[in-house]
Design a protein around this motif. Structure first.
Motif, short mmCIF file in Angstrom:
data_model
loop_
_atom_site.label_atom_id
_atom_site.label_comp_id
_atom_site.label_asym_id
_atom_site.label_seq_id
_atom_site.Cartn_x
_atom_site.Cartn_y
_atom_site.Cartn_z
N ALA A 185 3.94 91.23 -61.58
CA ALA A 185 4.96 90.46 -62.30
C ALA A 185 5.12 90.92 -63.74
O ALA A 185 4.14 91.09 -64.47
N LYS A 186 6.37 91.13 -64.14
CA LYS A 186 6.73 91.34 -65.54
C LYS A 186 7.42 90.07 -66.03
O LYS A 186 7.99 89.31 -65.25
N ASP A 187 7.40 89.86 -67.32
CA ASP A 187 7.89 88.59 -67.89
C ASP A 187 9.28 88.23 -67.42
O ASP A 187 9.59 87.07 -67.14
N GLU A 188 10.18 89.22 -67.34
CA GLU A 188 11.59 88.93 -67.04
C GLU A 188 11.88 88.82 -65.55
O GLU A 188 13.00 88.43 -65.16
N ASP A 189 10.93 89.13 -64.69
CA ASP A 189 11.16 89.04 -63.24
C ASP A 189 11.39 87.60 -62.81
O ASP A 189 10.91 86.65 -63.45
N ILE A 190 12.12 87.44 -61.71
CA ILE A 190 12.39 86.11 -61.16
C ILE A 190 11.78 86.03 -59.77
O ILE A 190 11.99 86.91 -58.94
N PHE A 191 11.03 84.96 -59.54
CA PHE A 191 10.40 84.73 -58.25
C PHE A 191 10.89 83.40 -57.67
O PHE A 191 10.93 82.39 -58.38
N TYR A 192 11.26 83.45 -56.40
CA TYR A 192 11.69 82.22 -55.73
C TYR A 192 10.76 81.97 -54.55
O TYR A 192 10.80 82.69 -53.55
N PHE A 193 9.89 80.98 -54.69
CA PHE A 193 9.02 80.56 -53.60
C PHE A 193 9.87 79.74 -52.63
O PHE A 193 10.47 78.73 -53.02
N ALA A 194 9.91 80.16 -51.35
CA ALA A 194 10.79 79.51 -50.38
C ALA A 194 10.04 79.20 -49.10
O ALA A 194 9.34 80.06 -48.55
N GLU A 195 10.18 77.97 -48.62
CA GLU A 195 9.59 77.55 -47.36
C GLU A 195 10.59 77.72 -46.23
O GLU A 195 11.77 78.00 -46.46
N ASP A 196 10.11 77.52 -45.01
CA ASP A 196 10.91 77.89 -43.84
C ASP A 196 11.77 76.76 -43.27
O ASP A 196 12.20 76.82 -42.12
N ASP A 197 12.05 75.73 -44.08
CA ASP A 197 12.86 74.61 -43.57
C ASP A 197 13.90 74.16 -44.60
O ASP A 197 14.04 72.97 -44.89
N THR A 202 14.52 74.16 -59.43
CA THR A 202 14.68 73.86 -58.01
C THR A 202 16.16 73.67 -57.73
O THR A 202 16.91 73.21 -58.59
N LEU A 203 16.57 74.04 -56.54
CA LEU A 203 17.96 73.83 -56.12
C LEU A 203 18.08 72.60 -55.25
O LEU A 203 19.18 72.25 -54.81
N TYR A 204 16.95 71.94 -54.99
CA TYR A 204 16.92 70.79 -54.09
C TYR A 204 16.90 69.50 -54.90
O TYR A 204 15.91 69.18 -55.55
N ASP A 205 18.00 68.78 -54.88
CA ASP A 205 18.11 67.50 -55.58
C ASP A 205 17.56 66.40 -54.66
O ASP A 205 18.28 65.81 -53.86
N HIS A 206 16.27 66.16 -54.77
CA HIS A 206 15.54 65.32 -53.83
C HIS A 206 16.04 63.88 -53.90
O HIS A 206 16.09 63.26 -54.95
N SER A 218 9.27 66.40 -60.65
CA SER A 218 8.54 67.17 -59.63
C SER A 218 9.52 67.68 -58.59
O SER A 218 10.67 67.26 -58.52
N THR A 219 9.02 68.59 -57.75
CA THR A 219 9.81 69.07 -56.62
C THR A 219 8.87 69.51 -55.52
O THR A 219 7.65 69.34 -55.62
N THR A 220 9.41 70.08 -54.46
CA THR A 220 8.61 70.58 -53.35
C THR A 220 8.04 71.95 -53.73
O THR A 220 8.17 72.40 -54.86
N MET A 221 7.46 72.63 -52.75
CA MET A 221 6.90 73.95 -53.01
C MET A 221 7.94 75.06 -52.82
O MET A 221 7.59 76.23 -52.64
N THR A 222 9.21 74.71 -52.88
CA THR A 222 10.31 75.67 -52.91
C THR A 222 10.95 75.59 -54.30
O THR A 222 11.65 74.63 -54.61
N PHE A 223 10.65 76.59 -55.14
CA PHE A 223 11.12 76.56 -56.53
C PHE A 223 11.13 77.97 -57.09
O PHE A 223 10.54 78.89 -56.53
#
Length: 260
Positions: free
Chosen positions: A86-98, A120-124, A163-168
């Motif tokens: 990882a470099k500072d400017e990189d973007i990581f999106y942790f995504a689950e399978d549902d 997060t893109l999920y408005d819980h 807070s949010t889920t583990m997809t962020f």
């Protein structure tokens, strides 16, 4: 700058009632379509041979790693892999399978990370007082929703969340700086997303046993800066769990799914 989806899939999982007619491969197909210009690293955790065979034959991941670590452990495996380069400017999106995503999702992540440490893109739904829905503890304390601040971006309206889920999504800079907090996933026996985000975003303590149990971790990371978690409204991703569906969700997301 690299943009990388860190995807987790499993044949096992916690028992939840999901939206009928949509499976893990539908979710993955949607993800690869929306994030077509991103790199993909996949951790296949506790997957049966049928699932693994299809992952190998039907998809071109930049990396495909097979594990038997469970839900928290497989998350940390992805985190460790990201830390290696990882470099500072990189973007990581942790995504689950549902999850399902709308077409604007990829660009929205880049916009949101201009304002917030986590996106997060999920408005819980549990962040609002909606009749018949489960409710987040911080939403219960107010009349309409959790307390929030609003940011008007170039293409999206954003608000802060507790807070949010583990997809962020997160930048490489924050990923590296907060690795000590997330390293709890190496040995965690169950999901802890709510509690960990309460520590990260420094939410006020509430008089409940769950929050009392957070105190040692809050003290451990007291000197770390408060992080801000942003979510776009309306959301651009949908968690496929029946219990949290809003009445408008099928129209917005399932119509997009039908185009695949």
């Amino acid at each position: 700058m690299r943009k990388i989806v860190l995807f987790r899939i499993s044949s096992k999982g916690y028992p939840k009632v999901k939206v009928e007619g949509i499976n893990k491969f539908d979710s993955l197909n949607n993800l690869t379509k929306i994030f077509k210009d991103w790199e993909f690293i996949c951790v296949a955790d506790n997957c049966d041979e049928a699932l693994l065979s299809r992952l190998r034959s039907d998809y071109r991941f930049d990396q495909l790693i097979e594990t038997q670590l469970g839900n928290p452990g497989s998350f940390w495996k992805l985190y460790e892999l990201a830390l290696e380069f990882a470099k500072d400017e990189d973007i990581f999106y942790f995504a689950e399978d549902d999850y399902l995503h709308l077409p604007e999702a990829s660009m929205a992540i880049e916009e949101g990370l201009q304002y917030f440490d986590y996106v997060t893109l999920y408005d819980h739904s549990d962040k609002y007082k909606v009749a018949g829905m489960p409710m987040n503890p911080y939403a219960k304390a107010n009349r309409y929703s959790e307390s929030t601040e609003i940011v008007k971006g170039a293409t999206q309206i954003w608000r802060t969340s507790n807070s949010t889920t583990m997809t962020f999504a997160v930048t490489g800079k924050t990923l590296k700086a907060d690795a000590d907090i997330w390293s709890i996933t190496k040995t965690a026996k169950k999901d802890f997303d709510f509690d960990n985000f309460c520590v990260i975003t420094k939410q006020p303590l509430l008089p409940k046993s769950r929050f009392i149990r957070q105190i040692p971790r809050r003290l451990q990371f007291w000197s770390k800066p408060k992080r801000y978690l942003g979510v776009c409204i309306p959301g651009l991703s949908l968690h496929l769990e029946q219990g949290y569906l809003n009445p408008t969700d099928p129209m917005r997301f399932l119509s997009e799914f039908s185009k695949q």
